[in-house]
Scaffold this motif. Structure first.
Motif, PDB file in Angstrom:
ATOM      1  N   ARG A  22       0.683  -1.320  -0.120  1.00 21.01           N
ATOM      2  CA  ARG A  22       0.104   0.279   0.091  1.00 21.01           C
ATOM      3  C   ARG A  22       1.026   1.145  -0.141  1.00 21.01           C
ATOM      4  NH1 ARG A  22      -4.727   1.189   4.418  1.00 21.01           N
ATOM      5  NH2 ARG A  22      -5.663   2.840   3.280  1.00 21.01           N
ATOM      6  N   LYS A  23       0.571   2.278  -0.645  1.00 22.58           N
ATOM      7  CA  LYS A  23       1.326   3.546  -0.696  1.00 22.58           C
ATOM      8  C   LYS A  23       1.235   4.168   0.676  1.00 22.58           C
ATOM      9  CE  LYS A  23       0.308   4.766  -5.663  1.00 22.58           C
ATOM     10  NZ  LYS A  23      -0.317   5.664  -6.383  1.00 22.58           N
ATOM     11  N   GLU A  24       2.426   4.413   0.968  1.00 18.35           N
ATOM     12  CA  GLU A  24       2.793   5.278   2.361  1.00 18.35           C
ATOM     13  C   GLU A  24       2.111   6.488   2.521  1.00 18.35           C
ATOM     14  OE1 GLU A  24       6.303   6.592   5.349  1.00 18.35           O
ATOM     15  OE2 GLU A  24       6.891   5.482   3.328  1.00 18.35           O
ATOM     16  N   LYS A  25       1.526   7.009   1.308  1.00 19.46           N
ATOM     17  CA  LYS A  25       0.868   8.207   1.550  1.00 19.46           C
ATOM     18  C   LYS A  25      -0.724   8.133   1.970  1.00 19.46           C
ATOM     19  CE  LYS A  25      -0.762   8.889  -3.027  1.00 19.46           C
ATOM     20  NZ  LYS A  25      -1.052   9.782  -4.288  1.00 19.46           N
ATOM     21  N   ASN A  26      -1.140   7.070   1.869  1.00 15.06           N
ATOM     22  CA  ASN A  26      -2.503   6.612   2.156  1.00 15.06           C
ATOM     23  C   ASN A  26      -2.690   5.862   3.678  1.00 15.06           C
ATOM     24  OD1 ASN A  26      -3.201   7.462  -0.259  1.00 15.06           O
ATOM     25  ND2 ASN A  26      -2.986   5.462  -1.146  1.00 15.06           N
ATOM     26  N   VAL A  27      -1.504   5.938   4.325  1.00 14.59           N
ATOM     27  CA  VAL A  27      -1.674   4.960   5.519  1.00 14.59           C
ATOM     28  C   VAL A  27      -1.144   6.118   6.651  1.00 14.59           C
ATOM     29  CG1 VAL A  27      -0.275   3.346   7.197  1.00 14.59           C
ATOM     30  CG2 VAL A  27      -0.297   2.891   4.585  1.00 14.59           C
ATOM     31  N   SER A  28      -1.994   6.163   7.728  1.00 11.82           N
ATOM     32  CA  SER A  28      -2.068   6.901   8.842  1.00 11.82           C
ATOM     33  C   SER A  28      -0.643   6.634   9.658  1.00 11.82           C
ATOM     34  CB  SER A  28      -3.205   6.747   9.630  1.00 11.82           C
ATOM     35  OG  SER A  28      -3.110   5.297  10.572  1.00 11.82           O
ATOM     36  N   SER A  29      -0.517   7.782  10.613  1.00 12.37           N
ATOM     37  CA  SER A  29       0.778   7.982  11.158  1.00 12.37           C
ATOM     38  C   SER A  29       1.066   6.827  12.200  1.00 12.37           C
ATOM     39  CB  SER A  29       0.957   9.206  11.961  1.00 12.37           C
ATOM     40  OG  SER A  29       1.068  10.350  11.048  1.00 12.37           O
ATOM     41  N   ALA A  30      -0.192   6.391  12.725  1.00 14.98           N
ATOM     42  CA  ALA A  30      -0.319   5.234  13.689  1.00 14.98           C
ATOM     43  C   ALA A  30       0.040   4.168  13.030  1.00 14.98           C
ATOM     44  CB  ALA A  30      -1.392   5.216  14.262  1.00 14.98           C
ATOM     45  N   MET A  31      -0.555   3.901  11.891  1.00 18.08           N
ATOM     46  CA  MET A  31      -0.197   2.538  11.142  1.00 18.08           C
ATOM     47  C   MET A  31       1.136   2.460  10.633  1.00 18.08           C
ATOM     48  SD  MET A  31      -2.748   0.756  11.481  1.00 18.08           S
ATOM     49  CE  MET A  31      -2.316  -0.653  10.392  1.00 18.08           C
TER      50      MET A  31
END
Length: 212
Positions: free
Chosen positions: A55-64
């Motif tokens: 998954r693209k890192e920009k689509n992941v929350s900071s917690a994840m």
């Protein structure tokens, strides 16, 4: 309960030991990364969380992002938790954070597994396609344009409403479906492929969870 996450490739057929042509579904199962390990002391139960797909890192929350950083892996598209996960991994019974699990670590040919997927969405459908109604069946005797009609849905004065769960037209498909006791016909470990007997819910390239 052991298992693995995969992607549905499509369907084909192979010949079994008796020479019969058996239809099967090809699934690209793994490799999956262990992203979290739970135990009795800290969580109250034993479980292993596996991640599959990038998954693209920009689509992941900071917690994840921090969650995936603990297991030293890139963000994953699908996370599934398996309780009481047991698999022989490099001579050890337990897997550790960051381990890569392949289909050969979990399944062997001849095993029976359960497949979980999201069924194909059919959109808004009538009662014949959605619930298998037979229709009137005879177009004569005044049955004008009533061949595929749902018929009566309830009484008038009492209870003056339609009961919940009445089989009527509506959106069909797109549901979580679990098929039990599907046989593992063949495993191709170098390509992370597993061939499962019969059909598996979901469209091509959809995510499938296999449980043992």
């Amino acid at each position: 309960m052991s298992g693995i996450i995969g992607k549905k490739i499509g369907m084909t057929s192979i010949f079994d030991e008796q020479g019969r042509n058996v239809a099967c579904t090809v699934i690209e199962a793994g490799p999956c990364v262990v992203t979290h390990v739970k135990n009795e002391e800290s969580d109250g139960y034993n479980a292993v969380q596996l991640g599959f797909g990038d998954r693209k890192e920009k689509n992941v929350s900071s917690a994840m992002k921090g969650h995936f950083k603990r297991s030293k892996t890139t963000p994953k598209a699908k996370l599934v938790e398996f309780r009481d996960f047991r698999v022989e991994f490099e001579g050890e019974d337990q897997v550790a954070l960051g381990n890569s699990i392949t289909v050969g670590d979990v399944f062997t040919e001849g095993d029976f597994v359960d497949a979980i997927g999201k069924s194909k969405g059919k959109g808004f459908q009538g009662v014949v396609k959605r619930h298998g109604f037979g229709g009137v069946g005879d177009a004569t005797h005044g049955q004008h344009n009533r061949q595929r009609a749902p018929g009566s849905i309830g009484a008038c004065s009492f209870p003056s409403r339609v009961f919940k769960g009445m089989k009527m037209a509506g959106r069909t498909g797109g549901d979580r479906v679990k098929l039990l006791n599907l046989r593992v016909l063949k495993i191709i470990p170098e390509k992370n492929l597993v061939l499962i007997s019969g059909s598996v819910p979901g469209a091509k390239n959809s995510t499938v969870v296999l449980e043992k």
